[in-house]
Design a protein around this motif. Structure first.
Motif, short mmCIF file in Angstrom:
data_model
loop_
_atom_site.label_atom_id
_atom_site.label_comp_id
_atom_site.label_asym_id
_atom_site.label_seq_id
_atom_site.Cartn_x
_atom_site.Cartn_y
_atom_site.Cartn_z
N ARG A 13 -6.45 0.27 2.07
CA ARG A 13 -7.05 1.47 2.65
C ARG A 13 -8.13 1.28 3.69
O ARG A 13 -7.95 1.60 4.68
CB ARG A 13 -7.01 2.70 1.95
N TYR A 66 0.74 -1.29 0.01
CA TYR A 66 -0.13 0.03 0.22
C TYR A 66 0.97 1.17 -0.05
O TYR A 66 0.65 2.22 -0.76
CB TYR A 66 -1.02 0.13 1.22
N ILE A 95 -5.50 0.21 6.56
CA ILE A 95 -5.14 1.50 6.99
C ILE A 95 -5.99 2.36 7.62
O ILE A 95 -5.87 2.74 8.86
CB ILE A 95 -4.68 2.22 5.51
N GLU A 96 -6.78 2.82 7.13
CA GLU A 96 -7.96 3.77 7.83
C GLU A 96 -9.11 2.88 8.55
O GLU A 96 -9.82 3.43 9.37
CB GLU A 96 -8.50 4.89 6.85
#
Length: 364
Positions: free
Chosen positions: A323, A76, A327-328
Motif C-alpha cells: 500500500r 494486494y 498503491i497510495e
C-alpha cells in the motif's frame, strides 16, 4: 490476454532449435502475473520433452527490465480481510515456486537475458537459469524488506550460496547489485558486451544438435566470445566490511553493525537507509530463513518459503508495505512493529506455521 508471454523458435545451424520465452508486459516492467506462470509452465514442460530443443532463452520485452517482480498489486487486492486464508495468494506462490523449481531442474540449458531491472520474482526466474547473462544496465535486487515480505522465490537457496555474508546483507538491505556484483556473488555467469540481437544471431549460427553435452559446450564458447568488461563491483570492494558487519551471532547486533556504518559512503548509506526504513518483521524472516534452510534441498527450501509467504499475506505487514510503496505511494508504511527489537519469538514462530492441511508443493 494470452500474449503476456510470447513463445518463438530460434533456428540454429544444426538440427535443433532454441525455444524463446519472452515476458511481454513492458508497462509493468514485465511483472510476473499468474497468467504468465500458467503459460510458461506447460510450454517449458513441452520443450523439456522435445528432443529437438537444444536450449531455452528467457527474456523480457523491452530494454528496461527482465522482470521487476511478482504481481504484487494483484496480491494486494486479494489480501482483504487480513488474517484469513487466501486462495489467490496460496495458488500464486505455489505455481510461481513450481515454475522456479522447473527452471532450476530443467534438463537443457536455460539462458536468461537479465537486462535492466531484475528484482524479486524476476530474480527467481533468473536464478533458475543455468546461463545467466548480465549487461551494463543490469540491476538486481531482493528488495522485499521495503514491502514486508522477504527474499522468497528461492532466495533461501541462492542467498545462502553467495560468498561470505553477502547474501544476508543483500536480504536485509535490499541493496541494488550491478552486473559485476552479480558475477562476484555467483548470481550471474557472463557479462555480455553486445546487444541481445547480436547474441541471438551468434547462437543461431551454432551447430546445435540436441546432444546435451555438445550443445552446452557450443553455447558456453559462444557466450565467452561475446563477453565484455564488467564495471567495478561495490560488493567486492565492500566485502570485508560486509563480512565484519554481518558475522555477529545475533540479528540485533548485525542490524546495529550495518546501521553504524551508514556514513561509510553513498553506497553503504543507501543500503543502510533501506534497512532502517524497512519492515522489522522482515529482518527476522531473512535471518531465520537463511539459518533454517542452510542445509535443505532446493525443493525443501521452496516448501519452507511457501509457508512463510502465505503467512506474510495473512499477517498484514505485506499488504501495508505494498500500500505504502505502490498503491497510495505515501512512503509511510505502518508496520506491526516499530523496531526489530519489538518482534518476539512468538511473532516469528507464527510465520512458520503451515497454513493449509496439505502442502501444494509436496511433490516437488
Amino acid at each position: 490476454m494470452s500474449d503476456v508471454v510470447v513463445f518463438e523458435q530460434l533456428a540454429t545451424a544444426g538440427d535443433a532449435f532454441i525455444g524463446i520465452a519472452r515476458l511481454n508486459a513492458p508497462k509493468s516492467l514485465n511483472a510476473l502475473s499468474q497468467e504468465m506462470i500458467d503459460l510458461l509452465l506447460p510450454q517449458l514442460r513441452a520443450w523439456a520433452a522435445d528432443p529437438k530443443l537444444a536450449a531455452v532463452w528467457l527474456e523480457g520485452e523491452g530494454e528496461r527490465a527482465l522482470c521487476a517482480g511478482g504481481d504484487i498489486v494483484k496480491m494486494y487486492e486479494s489480501m482483504q480481510p487480513v488474517g484469513e486464508r487466501n486462495h489467490f495468494i496460496e495458488h500464486y506462490f505455489a505455481t510461481e515456486y513450481e515454475l522456479d523449481y522447473l527452471l532450476h531442474s530443467f534438463p537443457k540449458p536455460v539462458l536468461c537475458w537479465a537486462e535492466g531491472v531484475v528484482m524479486g520474482g524476476g530474480m527467481g526466474l533468473m536464478q533458475g537459469a543455468s546461463m545467466r547473462l548480465v549487461t551494463a544496465t543490469s540491476r538486481l535486487a531482493m528488495p522485499e524488506i521495503t514491502i514486508g515480505l522477504y527474499p522468497d522465490v528461492g532466495g533461501s537457496w541462492f542467498l545462502n550460496r553467495t560468498p561470505g555474508h553477502t547474501g544476508l546483507f543483500a536480504g536485509l538491505t535490499g541493496v541494488h547489485l550491478n552486473a559485476a556484483d552479480a558475477l562476484f556473488m555467483g548470481l550471474a555467469d557472463h557479462f555480455i558486451g553486445v546487444d541481445r540481437e547480436q547474441v541471438k544471431a551468434a547462437l543461431s549460427a551454432l551447430p546445435l544438435s540436441g546432444d546435451d553435452d555438445a550443445d552446452a559446450q557450443h553455447l558456453h564458447d559462444a557466450l565467452v566470445a561475446l563477453r565484455g568488461d564488467a564495471p567495478a563491483s561495490p560488493v567486492r570492494e565492500q566485502f570485508d566490511a560486509i563480512n565484519a558487519a554481518c558475522e555477529a551471532p545475533t540479528l540485533q547486533r548485525v542490524l546495529d553493525n550495518i546501521l553504524a556504518q551508514a556514513e561509510r559512503d553513498k553506497w553503504w548509506s543507501r543500503a543502510a537507509g533501506t534497512l532502517s526504513k524497512g519492515c522489522p518483521m522482515t529482518t527476522h524472516l531473512v535471518w531465520e530463513q537463511l539459518r533454517r534452510t542452510r542445509h535443505l534441498s532446493l525443493a525443501e527450501a521452496f516448501r519452507f518459503e511457501w509457508v512463510m509467504s502465505v503467512q506474510c499475506a495473512m499477517h498484514g505487514d505485506f499488504r501495508e508495505g505494498v500500500r505504502a510503496l505502490l498503491i497510495e505511494k505515501d512512503g509511510a508504511p505502518k508496520f506491526r512493529h516499530h523496531t526489530a527489537a519489538e518482534v518476539t519469538a512468538e511473532d516469528v514462530a507464527a510465520m512458520m506455521v503451515m497454513p493449509a492441511p496439505q502442502h501444494p508443493l509436496a511433490d516437488l
